[in-house]
Design a protein around this motif. Structure first.
Motif, PDB file in Angstrom:
ATOM      1  N   PHE A  98     -74.212 -73.258 -26.036  1.00 15.94           N
ATOM      2  CA  PHE A  98     -74.131 -74.306 -24.901  1.00 15.94           C
ATOM      3  C   PHE A  98     -72.385 -75.068 -24.756  1.00 15.94           C
ATOM      4  O   PHE A  98     -72.025 -74.543 -25.748  1.00 15.94           O
ATOM      5  CB  PHE A  98     -74.892 -75.079 -25.699  1.00 15.94           C
ATOM      6  N   PHE A  99     -72.380 -75.174 -23.673  1.00 14.53           N
ATOM      7  CA  PHE A  99     -71.016 -75.933 -23.134  1.00 14.53           C
ATOM      8  C   PHE A  99     -71.273 -77.278 -22.464  1.00 14.53           C
ATOM      9  O   PHE A  99     -72.531 -77.772 -22.387  1.00 14.53           O
ATOM     10  CB  PHE A  99     -70.132 -75.058 -21.777  1.00 14.53           C
ATOM     11  N   PHE A 100     -70.655 -78.512 -23.298  1.00 13.91           N
ATOM     12  CA  PHE A 100     -70.894 -79.849 -22.965  1.00 13.91           C
ATOM     13  C   PHE A 100     -68.547 -80.049 -22.390  1.00 13.91           C
ATOM     14  O   PHE A 100     -68.070 -79.559 -23.416  1.00 13.91           O
ATOM     15  CB  PHE A 100     -71.297 -80.759 -24.596  1.00 13.91           C
ATOM     16  N   PRO A 101     -69.101 -80.786 -21.236  1.00 12.72           N
ATOM     17  CA  PRO A 101     -67.187 -81.618 -21.483  1.00 12.72           C
ATOM     18  C   PRO A 101     -66.754 -82.778 -22.504  1.00 12.72           C
ATOM     19  O   PRO A 101     -67.800 -83.080 -22.768  1.00 12.72           O
ATOM     20  CB  PRO A 101     -68.008 -82.032 -19.521  1.00 12.72           C
ATOM     21  N   LYS A 102     -66.095 -82.787 -22.726  1.00  9.15           N
ATOM     22  CA  LYS A 102     -65.341 -83.582 -23.561  1.00  9.15           C
ATOM     23  C   LYS A 102     -64.164 -84.202 -23.081  1.00  9.15           C
ATOM     24  O   LYS A 102     -63.421 -83.873 -22.159  1.00  9.15           O
ATOM     25  CB  LYS A 102     -65.007 -82.508 -24.735  1.00  9.15           C
ATOM     26  N   LYS A 103     -63.745 -85.301 -23.759  1.00  7.39           N
ATOM     27  CA  LYS A 103     -62.581 -86.332 -23.444  1.00  7.39           C
ATOM     28  C   LYS A 103     -61.288 -85.341 -24.063  1.00  7.39           C
ATOM     29  O   LYS A 103     -61.347 -84.802 -24.797  1.00  7.39           O
ATOM     30  CB  LYS A 103     -62.533 -87.488 -24.119  1.00  7.39           C
ATOM     31  N   TYR A 130     -71.847 -88.340 -17.606  1.00  7.24           N
ATOM     32  CA  TYR A 130     -70.538 -88.218 -18.051  1.00  7.24           C
ATOM     33  C   TYR A 130     -69.668 -89.516 -18.411  1.00  7.24           C
ATOM     34  O   TYR A 130     -69.159 -89.661 -18.915  1.00  7.24           O
ATOM     35  CB  TYR A 130     -69.634 -86.907 -18.378  1.00  7.24           C
ATOM     36  N   GLN A 131     -70.029 -89.946 -16.928  1.00  8.50           N
ATOM     37  CA  GLN A 131     -68.607 -91.096 -16.975  1.00  8.50           C
ATOM     38  C   GLN A 131     -69.277 -92.435 -17.793  1.00  8.50           C
ATOM     39  O   GLN A 131     -68.347 -93.007 -18.601  1.00  8.50           O
ATOM     40  CB  GLN A 131     -69.111 -91.610 -15.585  1.00  8.50           C
ATOM     41  N   LYS A 133     -70.990 -91.949 -20.436  1.00  6.29           N
ATOM     42  CA  LYS A 133     -70.050 -91.256 -21.700  1.00  6.29           C
ATOM     43  C   LYS A 133     -68.907 -91.535 -21.909  1.00  6.29           C
ATOM     44  O   LYS A 133     -67.959 -91.116 -23.651  1.00  6.29           O
ATOM     45  CB  LYS A 133     -70.914 -89.654 -22.060  1.00  6.29           C
ATOM     46  N   GLY A 134     -68.149 -91.847 -21.251  1.00  9.79           N
ATOM     47  CA  GLY A 134     -66.527 -92.007 -21.599  1.00  9.79           C
ATOM     48  C   GLY A 134     -66.020 -90.758 -20.139  1.00  9.79           C
ATOM     49  O   GLY A 134     -64.484 -90.839 -20.579  1.00  9.79           O
ATOM     50  N   LEU A 135     -66.239 -90.455 -20.379  1.00  8.88           N
ATOM     51  CA  LEU A 135     -64.949 -89.284 -19.484  1.00  8.88           C
ATOM     52  C   LEU A 135     -65.130 -89.290 -17.946  1.00  8.88           C
ATOM     53  O   LEU A 135     -65.891 -90.016 -17.272  1.00  8.88           O
ATOM     54  CB  LEU A 135     -65.892 -88.399 -19.521  1.00  8.88           C
ATOM     55  N   LYS A 136     -64.011 -89.457 -17.483  1.00 11.66           N
ATOM     56  CA  LYS A 136     -63.852 -89.538 -15.843  1.00 11.66           C
ATOM     57  C   LYS A 136     -63.882 -88.432 -15.011  1.00 11.66           C
ATOM     58  O   LYS A 136     -62.885 -87.327 -15.242  1.00 11.66           O
ATOM     59  CB  LYS A 136     -62.381 -89.987 -15.484  1.00 11.66           C
ATOM     60  N   PRO A 137     -65.156 -88.882 -14.320  1.00 12.73           N
ATOM     61  CA  PRO A 137     -65.587 -87.464 -14.001  1.00 12.73           C
ATOM     62  C   PRO A 137     -64.393 -87.197 -12.123  1.00 12.73           C
ATOM     63  O   PRO A 137     -64.093 -88.814 -11.197  1.00 12.73           O
ATOM     64  CB  PRO A 137     -67.005 -87.715 -13.355  1.00 12.73           C
ATOM     65  N   ASN A 188     -56.072 -87.116 -14.310  1.00 12.88           N
ATOM     66  CA  ASN A 188     -56.721 -86.588 -15.599  1.00 12.88           C
ATOM     67  C   ASN A 188     -57.975 -87.075 -15.659  1.00 12.88           C
ATOM     68  O   ASN A 188     -58.638 -87.857 -16.171  1.00 12.88           O
ATOM     69  CB  ASN A 188     -55.925 -87.978 -16.130  1.00 12.88           C
ATOM     70  N   CYS A 189     -58.663 -86.568 -14.988  1.00 18.50           N
ATOM     71  CA  CYS A 189     -60.286 -86.338 -14.727  1.00 18.50           C
ATOM     72  C   CYS A 189     -60.392 -84.796 -15.793  1.00 18.50           C
ATOM     73  O   CYS A 189     -60.221 -84.485 -15.317  1.00 18.50           O
ATOM     74  CB  CYS A 189     -60.689 -85.894 -13.429  1.00 18.50           C
TER      75      CYS A 189
END
Length: 247
Positions: A98-103, A130-131, A133-137, A188-189
């Motif tokens: 599975f793929f999940f975006p990460k910081k 994801y925003q 969750k703390g990620l910058k999209p 830095n997204c």
């Protein structure tokens, strides 16, 4: 409406089984047949129904049940588990794949699908999830085919306070996504989402465009968005998309 009717039909089949004085093979068989008919009427693929039927029969062994066990509950649980398994896209897939975006690592996710299937709205929801969750999209509009596509994405992104990129003048979607990805990498997204044009499996030119978009951006994940109301026709569309990009 279709889901409500299907749910009602399955519930009635289980209730009829539960109302029986004695739960034997005949009652069990009738219950499964009612559920099979309900699924067929809801345009569920026959192979899926056949596999579900076989799995339930393997799980539920009425003759081998020890005294004190509730046949009704065992049958209901088996049906519930198999229906969940049918709807679970992760069935038979290792969690490590599975793929999940990460910081800390920039990820590119490309959304594809038919016209009017809800890709732009889904892109925004995915970015917003994801925003939180703390990620910058960042959202990139690669749809130069549909009138008002960039306006819709801009409106959604502005409302959700998500950075976006697109062009009213540029007609080459490959150029737009390359520029958009580079811009968001500089900002830095960690999650760059590509909203592509809707296309049908018979539209060869648009499928070639989709392949070019994939080659130009090397997405970490390609998500196929489909309206479930088209029934089994979704299978053929999904296969066609998978032959062009790694859905």
């Amino acid at each position: 409406m279709v889901l409500a009717q299907l749910g009602g039909s399955i519930s009635r089949a289980l209730q009829n089984m539960s109302n029986s004085t004695v739960i034997d093979e005949a009652v069990f068989h009738d219950c499964l047949n009612e559920i099979n008919r309900a699924l067929l009427q809801a345009d569920v693929q026959f192979e899926l129904i056949r596999n579900m039927h076989a799995n339930i029969k393997n799980i539920v062994n009425l003759d081998g049940l020890a005294a004190g066990h509730s046949k009704r509950k065992i049958i209901q649980q088996a049906v519930f588990d198999e229906l969940c398994k049918m709807l679970d896209p992760t069935t038979g897939i290792k969690s490590s794949s599975f793929f999940f975006p990460k910081k800390g690592k920039t990820s590119v996710v490309m959304f594809v699908g038919l016209q009017g299937s809800g890709k732009t709205t889904t892109c925004t929801k995915y970015a917003h999830y994801y925003q939180k969750k703390g990620l910058k999209p960042g959202l990139v509009c690669a749809d130069t085919f549909r009138a008002g596509a960039f306006d819709q994405l801009k409106q959604n992104a502005t409302k959700a306070k998500i950075p976006f990129y697109g062009s009213y003048m540029e007609s080459d979607p490959v150029k737009i996504v390359v520029e958009g990805v580079e811009r968001f990498k500089e900002e830095n997204c960690y999650l760059i989402i590509l909203d592509t044009s809707g296309r049908h499996k018979q539209e060869a030119a648009l499928f070639e465009e989709m392949r070019q978009l994939s080659e130009a951006t090397k997405p970490d994940l390609v998500i196929f968005v489909m309206d479930s109301s088209i029934g089994q026709a979704a299978f053929g569309q999904a296969q066609a998309f998978k032959q062009s990009v790694a859905v």
